[in-house]
Design an enzyme around this catalytic site. Structure first.
Site, PDB file in Angstrom:
ATOM      1  CG  ASP A 214      -1.901   1.064   1.274  1.00 48.49           C
ATOM      2  OD1 ASP A 214      -2.724   1.096   0.344  1.00 48.49           O
ATOM      3  OD2 ASP A 214      -1.888   1.901   2.198  1.00 48.49           O
ATOM      4  CD  GLU A 257      16.349 -14.455   4.156  1.00 45.28           C
ATOM      5  OE1 GLU A 257      15.734 -15.062   5.065  1.00 45.28           O
ATOM      6  OE2 GLU A 257      16.921 -13.371   4.331  1.00 45.28           O
TER       7      GLU A 257
END
Ligand code: GLC
Length: 542
Positions: A214, A257
Protein backbone atom coordinates in the site's frame (compact mmCIF):
# COMPACT_ATOMS: atom_id res chain seq x y z
CA UNK A 1 -10.79 -26.24 -16.30
CA UNK A 2 -7.80 -25.47 -18.53
CA UNK A 3 -4.42 -26.10 -17.01
CA UNK A 4 -2.91 -23.04 -15.37
CA UNK A 5 0.27 -22.15 -17.25
CA UNK A 6 1.21 -19.55 -14.75
CA UNK A 7 0.75 -21.58 -11.60
CA UNK A 8 2.57 -24.63 -12.83
CA UNK A 9 5.62 -22.87 -14.16
CA UNK A 10 8.12 -20.69 -12.40
CA UNK A 11 7.88 -16.92 -12.69
CA UNK A 12 4.17 -17.45 -12.26
CA UNK A 13 3.66 -13.79 -11.42
CA UNK A 14 4.76 -12.54 -14.84
CA UNK A 15 1.49 -13.44 -16.50
CA UNK A 16 -0.85 -14.08 -13.60
CA UNK A 17 -4.57 -13.29 -13.53
CA UNK A 18 -5.15 -11.94 -10.02
CA UNK A 19 -8.58 -11.57 -8.44
CA UNK A 20 -8.97 -8.79 -5.88
CA UNK A 21 -11.08 -9.64 -2.84
CA UNK A 22 -12.30 -6.74 -0.72
CA UNK A 23 -13.03 -9.06 2.20
CA UNK A 24 -15.57 -6.83 3.89
CA UNK A 25 -17.82 -6.93 0.84
CA UNK A 26 -17.15 -10.33 -0.67
CA UNK A 27 -19.16 -12.94 1.25
CA UNK A 28 -20.46 -12.99 4.82
CA UNK A 29 -20.07 -16.43 6.39
CA UNK A 30 -21.42 -15.70 9.87
CA UNK A 31 -24.45 -13.51 9.20
CA UNK A 32 -23.25 -10.26 10.78
CA UNK A 33 -23.57 -8.31 7.53
CA UNK A 34 -19.81 -8.04 7.01
CA UNK A 35 -17.79 -10.20 4.63
CA UNK A 36 -15.30 -12.54 6.27
CA UNK A 37 -12.82 -15.37 5.76
CA UNK A 38 -15.46 -18.05 6.27
CA UNK A 39 -17.44 -16.50 3.44
CA UNK A 40 -14.36 -16.33 1.24
CA UNK A 41 -13.47 -19.94 2.05
CA UNK A 42 -16.88 -21.01 0.77
CA UNK A 43 -16.45 -19.07 -2.42
CA UNK A 44 -12.97 -20.34 -3.30
CA UNK A 45 -14.40 -22.81 -5.84
CA UNK A 46 -16.15 -19.89 -7.57
CA UNK A 47 -12.82 -18.07 -7.86
CA UNK A 48 -11.08 -21.22 -9.05
CA UNK A 49 -13.74 -21.73 -11.71
CA UNK A 50 -13.12 -18.21 -12.96
CA UNK A 51 -9.61 -19.21 -14.06
CA UNK A 52 -7.63 -17.17 -11.56
CA UNK A 53 -4.01 -17.71 -10.53
CA UNK A 54 -3.92 -15.68 -7.31
CA UNK A 55 -6.13 -13.72 -4.95
CA UNK A 56 -5.10 -10.35 -3.54
CA UNK A 57 -6.92 -9.62 -0.31
CA UNK A 58 -7.36 -6.07 0.94
CA UNK A 59 -6.11 -5.65 4.54
CA UNK A 60 -7.40 -8.32 6.89
CA UNK A 61 -5.77 -7.05 10.07
CA UNK A 62 -7.47 -5.81 13.25
CA UNK A 63 -8.56 -2.27 12.48
CA UNK A 64 -10.94 0.39 13.77
CA UNK A 65 -11.94 0.68 10.06
CA UNK A 66 -11.40 4.42 9.87
CA UNK A 67 -10.23 3.72 6.31
CA UNK A 68 -11.68 0.32 5.45
CA UNK A 69 -8.84 -1.59 7.16
CA UNK A 70 -5.97 0.57 5.85
CA UNK A 71 -5.65 1.74 9.43
CA UNK A 72 -3.93 -1.30 10.90
CA UNK A 73 -3.85 -1.79 14.68
CA UNK A 74 -1.98 -5.13 14.68
CA UNK A 75 0.00 -6.47 11.72
CA UNK A 76 0.21 -10.03 13.02
CA UNK A 77 -3.44 -10.89 13.56
CA UNK A 78 -6.80 -11.00 11.78
CA UNK A 79 -9.61 -8.52 12.26
CA UNK A 80 -12.16 -10.33 14.50
CA UNK A 81 -15.01 -9.29 12.17
CA UNK A 82 -13.20 -11.19 9.42
CA UNK A 83 -12.17 -14.27 11.41
CA UNK A 84 -9.06 -15.65 13.03
CA UNK A 85 -5.48 -16.53 12.27
CA UNK A 86 -6.51 -20.18 12.15
CA UNK A 87 -9.03 -19.35 9.41
CA UNK A 88 -6.41 -17.32 7.55
CA UNK A 89 -4.06 -20.30 7.59
CA UNK A 90 -6.89 -22.53 6.41
CA UNK A 91 -7.64 -20.10 3.61
CA UNK A 92 -4.01 -20.15 2.46
CA UNK A 93 -3.97 -23.95 2.50
CA UNK A 94 -7.30 -24.40 0.74
CA UNK A 95 -6.45 -21.83 -1.90
CA UNK A 96 -3.14 -23.57 -2.53
CA UNK A 97 -4.93 -26.89 -2.86
CA UNK A 98 -7.01 -25.31 -5.65
CA UNK A 99 -3.90 -23.93 -7.37
CA UNK A 100 -4.58 -20.36 -6.25
CA UNK A 101 -1.90 -18.23 -4.64
CA UNK A 102 -2.58 -15.71 -1.88
CA UNK A 103 -1.27 -12.14 -1.91
CA UNK A 104 -2.00 -10.01 1.15
CA UNK A 105 -1.97 -6.26 1.59
CA UNK A 106 0.82 -4.75 3.64
CA UNK A 107 0.45 -1.17 4.86
CA UNK A 108 3.91 0.21 5.69
CA UNK A 109 3.37 3.95 5.24
CA UNK A 110 1.07 4.35 8.22
CA UNK A 111 -0.78 2.41 10.90
CA UNK A 112 -3.88 3.06 12.97
CA UNK A 113 -3.93 5.65 15.73
CA UNK A 114 -4.97 2.64 17.84
CA UNK A 115 -1.75 0.75 17.08
CA UNK A 116 0.14 0.14 20.38
CA UNK A 117 3.14 2.16 19.17
CA UNK A 118 1.04 5.23 18.51
CA UNK A 119 -0.91 4.88 21.75
CA UNK A 120 2.42 4.69 23.54
CA UNK A 121 3.76 7.71 21.66
CA UNK A 122 0.74 9.75 22.75
CA UNK A 123 0.85 8.45 26.32
CA UNK A 124 4.57 9.02 26.84
CA UNK A 125 4.57 12.50 25.41
CA UNK A 126 7.18 14.72 23.74
CA UNK A 127 10.78 13.55 23.85
CA UNK A 128 9.89 9.88 24.34
CA UNK A 129 11.53 7.26 22.06
CA UNK A 130 8.03 6.07 21.08
CA UNK A 131 7.47 9.42 19.34
CA UNK A 132 10.50 8.82 17.12
CA UNK A 133 8.59 6.06 15.33
CA UNK A 134 6.22 8.69 13.87
CA UNK A 135 6.54 12.26 12.62
CA UNK A 136 5.79 14.50 15.60
CA UNK A 137 6.73 18.16 15.11
CA UNK A 138 5.95 21.37 16.99
CA UNK A 139 3.36 23.58 15.31
CA UNK A 140 4.13 26.92 13.75
CA UNK A 141 3.10 30.27 15.17
CA UNK A 142 3.57 31.60 18.68
CA UNK A 143 1.32 29.05 20.32
CA UNK A 144 2.15 26.26 17.89
CA UNK A 145 -1.40 26.26 16.61
CA UNK A 146 -0.51 26.01 12.91
CA UNK A 147 0.61 22.81 11.17
CA UNK A 148 4.40 22.30 10.85
CA UNK A 149 4.24 22.52 7.05
CA UNK A 150 1.73 23.03 4.24
CA UNK A 151 1.31 19.40 3.11
CA UNK A 152 -2.25 18.30 2.45
CA UNK A 153 -3.75 14.91 3.26
CA UNK A 154 -4.61 12.81 0.19
CA UNK A 155 -8.12 12.63 1.64
CA UNK A 156 -8.34 16.43 1.93
CA UNK A 157 -7.44 18.89 4.69
CA UNK A 158 -4.04 19.31 6.33
CA UNK A 159 -1.70 16.30 6.57
CA UNK A 160 -1.12 17.14 10.25
CA UNK A 161 -3.20 16.80 13.38
CA UNK A 162 -2.34 18.33 16.73
CA UNK A 163 -1.86 15.85 19.55
CA UNK A 164 -2.86 16.32 23.17
CA UNK A 165 -0.12 16.02 25.79
CA UNK A 166 -0.48 13.58 28.70
CA UNK A 167 -1.30 16.59 30.93
CA UNK A 168 -4.16 17.61 28.66
CA UNK A 169 -2.50 20.61 27.03
CA UNK A 170 -2.26 21.01 23.26
CA UNK A 171 0.91 19.32 22.04
CA UNK A 172 2.95 18.60 18.93
CA UNK A 173 1.47 17.76 15.55
CA UNK A 174 1.82 14.40 13.82
CA UNK A 175 1.95 13.68 10.11
CA UNK A 176 -0.69 11.62 8.28
CA UNK A 177 -0.74 11.53 4.48
CA UNK A 178 -4.25 10.07 4.79
CA UNK A 179 -6.78 10.46 7.61
CA UNK A 180 -5.82 11.59 11.15
CA UNK A 181 -6.49 8.01 12.28
CA UNK A 182 -3.55 6.89 10.07
CA UNK A 183 -0.29 8.32 11.49
CA UNK A 184 2.71 7.96 9.14
CA UNK A 185 5.61 5.81 10.32
CA UNK A 186 9.04 7.40 10.45
CA UNK A 187 11.16 5.22 8.18
CA UNK A 188 14.36 6.97 9.24
CA UNK A 189 14.07 4.87 12.41
CA UNK A 190 15.67 1.42 12.27
CA UNK A 191 13.02 0.01 14.60
CA UNK A 192 10.39 0.57 11.88
CA UNK A 193 12.54 -1.35 9.38
CA UNK A 194 13.05 -4.23 11.82
CA UNK A 195 9.37 -4.38 12.64
CA UNK A 196 8.36 -4.71 9.01
CA UNK A 197 11.01 -7.35 8.35
CA UNK A 198 9.48 -9.32 11.14
CA UNK A 199 5.93 -8.78 9.84
CA UNK A 200 6.93 -9.94 6.34
CA UNK A 201 8.49 -13.07 7.81
CA UNK A 202 5.46 -13.69 10.02
CA UNK A 203 3.25 -14.01 6.94
CA UNK A 204 5.82 -15.62 4.65
CA UNK A 205 6.22 -18.31 7.30
CA UNK A 206 2.47 -18.87 7.09
CA UNK A 207 2.67 -19.48 3.37
CA UNK A 208 1.47 -16.26 1.74
CA UNK A 209 2.74 -15.93 -1.81
CA UNK A 210 3.22 -12.22 -1.82
CA UNK A 211 2.34 -8.73 -0.68
CA UNK A 212 0.55 -5.84 -2.29
CA UNK A 213 2.36 -2.81 -0.90
CA UNK A 214 0.00 0.00 0.00
CA UNK A 215 1.24 3.50 -0.88
CA UNK A 216 4.57 1.99 -1.92
CA UNK A 217 5.91 5.40 -2.95
CA UNK A 218 5.23 7.13 0.36
CA UNK A 219 7.49 5.65 3.03
CA UNK A 220 10.46 8.02 2.77
CA UNK A 221 9.98 11.75 3.34
CA UNK A 222 12.37 14.45 2.16
CA UNK A 223 14.79 15.66 4.83
CA UNK A 224 13.47 18.71 6.65
CA UNK A 225 9.87 18.09 5.49
CA UNK A 226 9.96 21.18 3.24
CA UNK A 227 6.84 23.21 2.43
CA UNK A 228 5.42 22.92 -1.06
CA UNK A 229 4.67 26.66 -1.28
CA UNK A 230 2.14 26.01 -4.01
CA UNK A 231 4.63 24.12 -6.19
CA UNK A 232 4.38 20.52 -7.44
CA UNK A 233 8.00 19.36 -7.49
CA UNK A 234 8.84 15.99 -8.95
CA UNK A 235 9.33 14.03 -6.84
CA UNK A 236 7.10 15.44 -4.15
CA UNK A 237 8.73 15.58 -0.69
CA UNK A 238 6.40 12.82 0.53
CA UNK A 239 6.37 10.55 -2.51
CA UNK A 240 8.84 8.63 -4.64
CA UNK A 241 11.91 9.72 -2.69
CA UNK A 242 15.02 7.87 -3.78
CA UNK A 243 15.55 6.29 -0.36
CA UNK A 244 12.47 4.11 -0.76
CA UNK A 245 14.27 1.83 -3.21
CA UNK A 246 16.74 0.62 -0.60
CA UNK A 247 13.80 -0.56 1.52
CA UNK A 248 12.44 -2.64 -1.35
CA UNK A 249 15.85 -4.06 -2.22
CA UNK A 250 16.04 -5.27 1.34
CA UNK A 251 12.48 -6.66 1.28
CA UNK A 252 13.28 -8.48 -1.93
CA UNK A 253 16.21 -10.19 -0.24
CA UNK A 254 13.89 -11.28 2.58
CA UNK A 255 11.27 -12.71 0.18
CA UNK A 256 13.93 -14.42 -1.93
CA UNK A 257 15.00 -16.43 1.11
CA UNK A 258 11.68 -18.27 0.82
CA UNK A 259 10.89 -20.99 -1.72
CA UNK A 260 8.21 -20.63 -4.37
CA UNK A 261 8.77 -17.11 -5.71
CA UNK A 262 7.06 -14.88 -3.17
CA UNK A 263 6.26 -11.56 -4.78
CA UNK A 264 5.73 -7.87 -4.18
CA UNK A 265 3.19 -5.77 -6.07
CA UNK A 266 3.58 -2.03 -5.64
CA UNK A 267 0.77 0.46 -5.40
CA UNK A 268 2.07 3.83 -6.50
CA UNK A 269 0.29 6.50 -8.48
CA UNK A 270 3.21 8.29 -10.16
CA UNK A 271 3.07 10.72 -13.06
CA UNK A 272 6.30 9.55 -14.73
CA UNK A 273 6.35 5.99 -16.17
CA UNK A 274 10.14 5.90 -16.11
CA UNK A 275 10.32 6.72 -12.39
CA UNK A 276 7.53 4.18 -11.87
CA UNK A 277 9.59 1.47 -13.56
CA UNK A 278 12.52 2.08 -11.20
CA UNK A 279 10.51 0.20 -8.55
CA UNK A 280 10.52 -2.82 -10.85
CA UNK A 281 14.26 -3.22 -11.26
CA UNK A 282 15.39 -6.83 -10.98
CA UNK A 283 16.29 -6.56 -7.28
CA UNK A 284 13.17 -4.61 -6.17
CA UNK A 285 9.44 -5.25 -6.64
CA UNK A 286 8.15 -7.89 -9.05
CA UNK A 287 5.28 -5.85 -10.45
CA UNK A 288 3.03 -2.86 -9.86
CA UNK A 289 -0.44 -1.66 -10.76
CA UNK A 290 -0.68 0.18 -14.05
CA UNK A 291 -3.02 3.04 -13.17
CA UNK A 292 -2.27 5.02 -16.33
CA UNK A 293 -4.28 2.47 -18.23
CA UNK A 294 -7.11 2.59 -15.67
CA UNK A 295 -7.34 6.37 -15.92
CA UNK A 296 -7.19 6.44 -19.72
CA UNK A 297 -10.32 7.31 -21.71
CA UNK A 298 -11.91 4.71 -23.98
CA UNK A 299 -10.25 6.04 -27.14
CA UNK A 300 -8.01 4.06 -29.43
CA UNK A 301 -5.19 6.57 -29.79
CA UNK A 302 -5.06 7.37 -26.07
CA UNK A 303 -5.08 3.68 -25.12
CA UNK A 304 -2.47 2.88 -27.73
CA UNK A 305 -0.28 5.65 -26.26
CA UNK A 306 -0.63 4.31 -22.72
CA UNK A 307 0.03 0.73 -23.83
CA UNK A 308 3.13 1.77 -25.76
CA UNK A 309 4.43 3.92 -22.90
CA UNK A 310 3.79 1.09 -20.45
CA UNK A 311 5.60 -1.50 -22.55
CA UNK A 312 8.46 0.92 -23.20
CA UNK A 313 8.87 1.75 -19.49
CA UNK A 314 8.79 -1.89 -18.37
CA UNK A 315 11.10 -3.30 -21.07
CA UNK A 316 14.41 -1.84 -19.85
CA UNK A 317 13.88 -3.26 -16.34
CA UNK A 318 12.58 -6.58 -17.67
CA UNK A 319 9.40 -6.39 -15.58
CA UNK A 320 5.96 -7.59 -16.71
CA UNK A 321 3.30 -4.88 -17.10
CA UNK A 322 -0.07 -5.29 -15.41
CA UNK A 323 -3.50 -4.20 -16.60
CA UNK A 324 -6.17 -2.98 -14.21
CA UNK A 325 -9.69 -1.74 -14.99
CA UNK A 326 -11.14 -1.30 -11.49
CA UNK A 327 -10.32 -1.61 -7.81
CA UNK A 328 -11.68 -0.61 -4.40
CA UNK A 329 -10.61 3.03 -4.83
CA UNK A 330 -12.04 3.96 -8.22
CA UNK A 331 -15.40 4.27 -9.98
CA UNK A 332 -16.31 0.89 -11.48
CA UNK A 333 -15.54 0.79 -15.20
CA UNK A 334 -19.02 -0.21 -16.42
CA UNK A 335 -20.03 3.21 -15.14
CA UNK A 336 -16.94 5.06 -16.37
CA UNK A 337 -17.18 3.67 -19.87
CA UNK A 338 -20.84 4.61 -20.15
CA UNK A 339 -20.16 8.34 -19.72
CA UNK A 340 -19.34 11.13 -22.13
CA UNK A 341 -15.95 11.51 -20.40
CA UNK A 342 -14.61 7.97 -20.01
CA UNK A 343 -11.43 8.87 -18.15
CA UNK A 344 -10.93 8.51 -14.39
CA UNK A 345 -9.49 11.16 -12.11
CA UNK A 346 -9.54 11.29 -8.31
CA UNK A 347 -9.98 15.05 -8.64
CA UNK A 348 -13.46 14.53 -10.10
CA UNK A 349 -15.25 11.19 -9.92
CA UNK A 350 -18.05 12.65 -12.09
CA UNK A 351 -20.49 11.51 -9.45
CA UNK A 352 -23.96 10.94 -10.99
CA UNK A 353 -22.88 12.15 -14.45
CA UNK A 354 -25.32 10.73 -17.05
CA UNK A 355 -24.37 7.12 -17.78
CA UNK A 356 -25.41 4.75 -20.55
CA UNK A 357 -25.01 1.38 -18.80
CA UNK A 358 -25.59 -0.68 -21.93
CA UNK A 359 -22.75 1.13 -23.65
CA UNK A 360 -20.58 0.92 -20.53
CA UNK A 361 -21.22 -2.83 -20.31
CA UNK A 362 -20.48 -3.35 -23.97
CA UNK A 363 -17.18 -1.51 -23.63
CA UNK A 364 -16.38 -3.30 -20.37
CA UNK A 365 -16.60 -6.64 -22.21
CA UNK A 366 -14.28 -5.40 -24.94
CA UNK A 367 -11.92 -3.92 -22.34
CA UNK A 368 -11.77 -7.25 -20.51
CA UNK A 369 -10.60 -8.95 -23.70
CA UNK A 370 -8.06 -6.20 -24.31
CA UNK A 371 -6.56 -6.33 -20.81
CA UNK A 372 -6.52 -10.11 -20.57
CA UNK A 373 -4.67 -10.45 -23.88
CA UNK A 374 -2.05 -7.72 -23.44
CA UNK A 375 1.42 -8.88 -22.36
CA UNK A 376 1.86 -9.32 -18.60
CA UNK A 377 -0.48 -9.76 -15.66
CA UNK A 378 -4.10 -8.75 -15.21
CA UNK A 379 -6.27 -7.84 -12.21
CA UNK A 380 -9.98 -8.52 -11.81
CA UNK A 381 -11.75 -6.62 -9.04
CA UNK A 382 -14.53 -8.60 -7.35
CA UNK A 383 -17.83 -7.96 -9.07
CA UNK A 384 -16.41 -6.77 -12.36
CA UNK A 385 -16.93 -10.33 -13.62
CA UNK A 386 -20.64 -9.80 -12.86
CA UNK A 387 -20.71 -6.47 -14.68
CA UNK A 388 -21.54 -4.56 -11.49
CA UNK A 389 -21.69 -0.82 -11.71
CA UNK A 390 -20.79 1.98 -9.31
CA UNK A 391 -23.63 2.51 -6.83
CA UNK A 392 -23.88 6.28 -6.83
CA UNK A 393 -27.28 6.83 -5.24
CA UNK A 394 -26.25 5.58 -1.81
CA UNK A 395 -27.69 7.65 1.04
CA UNK A 396 -25.05 10.12 2.13
CA UNK A 397 -25.50 9.19 5.77
CA UNK A 398 -24.52 5.60 4.97
CA UNK A 399 -21.18 6.59 3.51
CA UNK A 400 -18.20 5.25 5.48
CA UNK A 401 -15.31 6.36 3.32
CA UNK A 402 -13.28 9.05 5.16
CA UNK A 403 -12.89 10.85 1.81
CA UNK A 404 -16.51 12.03 2.10
CA UNK A 405 -15.95 13.79 5.42
CA UNK A 406 -12.34 14.91 4.82
CA UNK A 407 -13.25 16.51 1.50
CA UNK A 408 -15.83 18.67 3.28
CA UNK A 409 -18.61 16.61 1.67
CA UNK A 410 -17.50 17.48 -1.86
CA UNK A 411 -16.16 14.05 -2.88
CA UNK A 412 -18.58 11.17 -2.30
CA UNK A 413 -15.67 8.78 -2.12
CA UNK A 414 -15.33 5.07 -2.68
CA UNK A 415 -18.27 3.34 -0.98
CA UNK A 416 -20.05 2.92 -4.33
CA UNK A 417 -17.46 0.42 -5.59
CA UNK A 418 -17.45 -1.49 -2.29
CA UNK A 419 -21.06 -2.64 -2.22
CA UNK A 420 -21.44 -6.29 -1.06
CA UNK A 421 -21.46 -8.85 -3.87
CA UNK A 422 -24.83 -10.32 -4.96
CA UNK A 423 -24.49 -14.10 -4.98
CA UNK A 424 -28.03 -15.34 -5.50
CA UNK A 425 -31.73 -14.98 -4.71
CA UNK A 426 -34.12 -12.25 -5.66
CA UNK A 427 -33.86 -9.86 -2.71
CA UNK A 428 -31.10 -8.05 -0.84
CA UNK A 429 -28.69 -9.15 0.54
CA UNK A 430 -28.73 -11.54 -2.44
CA UNK A 431 -26.98 -14.39 -0.67
CA UNK A 432 -24.18 -12.15 0.59
CA UNK A 433 -24.96 -13.48 4.07
CA UNK A 434 -27.88 -14.03 6.43
CA UNK A 435 -27.84 -10.54 7.96
CA UNK A 436 -28.39 -7.09 6.49
CA UNK A 437 -25.33 -6.22 4.44
CA UNK A 438 -23.17 -3.37 5.79
CA UNK A 439 -23.95 -1.32 2.68
CA UNK A 440 -27.25 -1.76 0.82
CA UNK A 441 -27.30 -3.31 -2.65
CA UNK A 442 -29.49 -1.98 -5.48
CA UNK A 443 -32.68 -4.00 -6.12
CA UNK A 444 -31.63 -4.30 -9.79
CA UNK A 445 -28.79 -6.56 -8.73
CA UNK A 446 -31.30 -9.42 -8.59
CA UNK A 447 -30.52 -9.76 -12.30
CA UNK A 448 -26.76 -9.63 -11.71
CA UNK A 449 -26.23 -12.33 -9.11
CA UNK A 450 -23.56 -14.97 -9.65
CA UNK A 451 -26.37 -17.52 -9.61
CA UNK A 452 -28.37 -15.86 -12.40
CA UNK A 453 -25.27 -15.16 -14.46
CA UNK A 454 -23.82 -18.64 -14.12
CA UNK A 455 -26.99 -19.98 -15.78
CA UNK A 456 -26.84 -17.49 -18.66
CA UNK A 457 -24.28 -18.20 -21.40
CA UNK A 458 -24.39 -14.55 -22.51
CA UNK A 459 -23.78 -13.05 -19.07
CA UNK A 460 -20.67 -11.15 -18.05
CA UNK A 461 -19.74 -14.02 -15.72
CA UNK A 462 -19.92 -16.64 -18.47
CA UNK A 463 -17.93 -14.32 -20.70
CA UNK A 464 -15.20 -13.78 -18.06
CA UNK A 465 -14.98 -17.52 -17.46
CA UNK A 466 -14.50 -18.16 -21.16
CA UNK A 467 -12.01 -15.33 -21.63
CA UNK A 468 -9.91 -16.23 -18.58
CA UNK A 469 -10.05 -19.91 -19.53
CA UNK A 470 -8.76 -19.11 -23.01
CA UNK A 471 -6.11 -16.88 -21.52
CA UNK A 472 -4.81 -19.93 -19.69
CA UNK A 473 -4.97 -22.35 -22.56
CA UNK A 474 -3.61 -20.03 -25.26
CA UNK A 475 0.14 -20.30 -25.31
CA UNK A 476 0.44 -16.77 -26.73
CA UNK A 477 -1.21 -15.06 -23.75
CA UNK A 478 0.21 -13.88 -20.43
CA UNK A 479 3.87 -12.88 -20.30
CA UNK A 480 5.55 -11.88 -23.55
CA UNK A 481 5.27 -9.15 -26.16
CA UNK A 482 3.02 -7.96 -28.96
CA UNK A 483 3.19 -6.64 -32.52
CA UNK A 484 0.75 -3.93 -33.53
CA UNK A 485 -1.41 -4.31 -36.62
CA UNK A 486 -2.60 -1.18 -38.38
CA UNK A 487 -6.30 -1.58 -39.10
CA UNK A 488 -7.11 2.11 -39.36
CA UNK A 489 -8.10 4.87 -36.93
CA UNK A 490 -10.17 3.87 -33.96
CA UNK A 491 -8.97 0.28 -34.00
CA UNK A 492 -6.54 -1.38 -31.59
CA UNK A 493 -5.16 -4.57 -33.04
CA UNK A 494 -2.11 -6.65 -32.24
CA UNK A 495 -0.75 -10.12 -32.72
CA UNK A 496 0.95 -12.31 -30.18
CA UNK A 497 3.02 -15.30 -30.99
CA UNK A 498 2.16 -18.05 -31.69
CA UNK A 499 -0.79 -17.42 -33.95
CA UNK A 500 -3.02 -15.08 -31.95
CA UNK A 501 -4.58 -11.70 -32.67
CA UNK A 502 -6.74 -9.31 -30.64
CA UNK A 503 -8.79 -6.67 -32.46
CA UNK A 504 -10.77 -4.01 -30.60
CA UNK A 505 -13.03 -1.70 -32.57
CA UNK A 506 -13.41 1.64 -30.78
CA UNK A 507 -14.61 3.43 -33.91
CA UNK A 508 -18.25 4.19 -34.61
CA UNK A 509 -18.63 1.84 -37.61
CA UNK A 510 -18.22 -1.91 -38.05
CA UNK A 511 -14.90 -3.11 -39.47
CA UNK A 512 -13.92 -6.26 -41.34
CA UNK A 513 -11.74 -8.71 -39.43
CA UNK A 514 -8.19 -9.26 -40.66
CA UNK A 515 -7.38 -12.61 -42.22
CA UNK A 516 -7.65 -15.41 -39.69
CA UNK A 517 -8.10 -19.12 -39.31
CA UNK A 518 -10.88 -19.00 -36.71
CA UNK A 519 -12.59 -16.70 -34.24
CA UNK A 520 -11.83 -17.74 -30.65
CA UNK A 521 -14.09 -15.25 -28.90
CA UNK A 522 -15.90 -11.98 -29.45
CA UNK A 523 -17.19 -9.67 -26.75
CA UNK A 524 -20.42 -9.12 -28.70
CA UNK A 525 -21.75 -10.95 -31.75
CA UNK A 526 -20.29 -10.14 -35.17
CA UNK A 527 -22.71 -8.49 -37.61
CA UNK A 528 -22.54 -9.95 -41.14
CA UNK A 529 -19.03 -11.12 -40.31
CA UNK A 530 -17.88 -7.62 -39.29
CA UNK A 531 -16.73 -6.43 -35.87
CA UNK A 532 -19.22 -3.85 -34.55
CA UNK A 533 -18.30 -0.76 -32.52
CA UNK A 534 -16.99 -1.23 -29.00
CA UNK A 535 -16.40 -4.90 -29.61
CA UNK A 536 -13.30 -7.07 -29.33
CA UNK A 537 -12.34 -10.27 -31.12
CA UNK A 538 -9.69 -12.87 -30.42
CA UNK A 539 -8.53 -14.63 -33.55
CA UNK A 540 -6.54 -17.74 -34.30
CA UNK A 541 -4.12 -16.92 -37.10
CA UNK A 542 -3.09 -19.48 -39.67
C1 GLC B 1 -4.24 2.99 -0.87
C2 GLC B 1 -5.46 2.13 -0.75
C3 GLC B 1 -6.60 2.97 -0.29
C4 GLC B 1 -6.26 3.56 1.06
C5 GLC B 1 -4.94 4.33 1.01
C6 GLC B 1 -4.42 4.63 2.39
O1 GLC B 1 -4.35 3.95 -1.86
O2 GLC B 1 -5.72 1.48 -1.97
O3 GLC B 1 -7.80 2.25 -0.22
O4 GLC B 1 -7.27 4.43 1.48
O5 GLC B 1 -3.94 3.58 0.37
O6 GLC B 1 -3.97 3.48 3.02
Amino acid sequence: MAEAKTTTTTRWWRGAAIYQVYVRSFADGNGDGVGDLQGLLRKLPYIAELGIDAIWLNPWYPSPMADGGYDVADYRAIEPLFGSLVEAEKLIDEAHALGIRIIIDIVPNHCSDQHPWFLQAIAEGPGSPARELFWFRPGKGEDGSEPPNDWQSRFGGPAWTRSTNPDGTAGDWYLHLYSPEQPDFNWTNQKVHDEFDDILRFWLDRGVDGFRIDVADGLVKEDGLPDLNGETPEPLPFSDQDGVHEIYRHWRRVADEYPGERVFVGEMWLPDPVRFARYLRADELHSAFNFDFLGCPWEASALRGVIDDTLAAHAPVGAPPTWVLSNHDVTRHVTRYGRADTSFDFGDRQHLAPTDFDLGTRRARAAAMLTTSLPGGVYVYQGEELGLWEVEDLDDDLREDPVWVRSGHTDRGRDGCRIPIPWGGTEAPFGFGDGTAWLPQPAEWSGFTAEVEAADPDSMLSFYRTALGLRRSEEALGDGDLTWLDLGPGVLAFTRSPGFACVVNLSSTPIPLPEHESVLLTSNPLVDGDLPSDTAAWLRLG
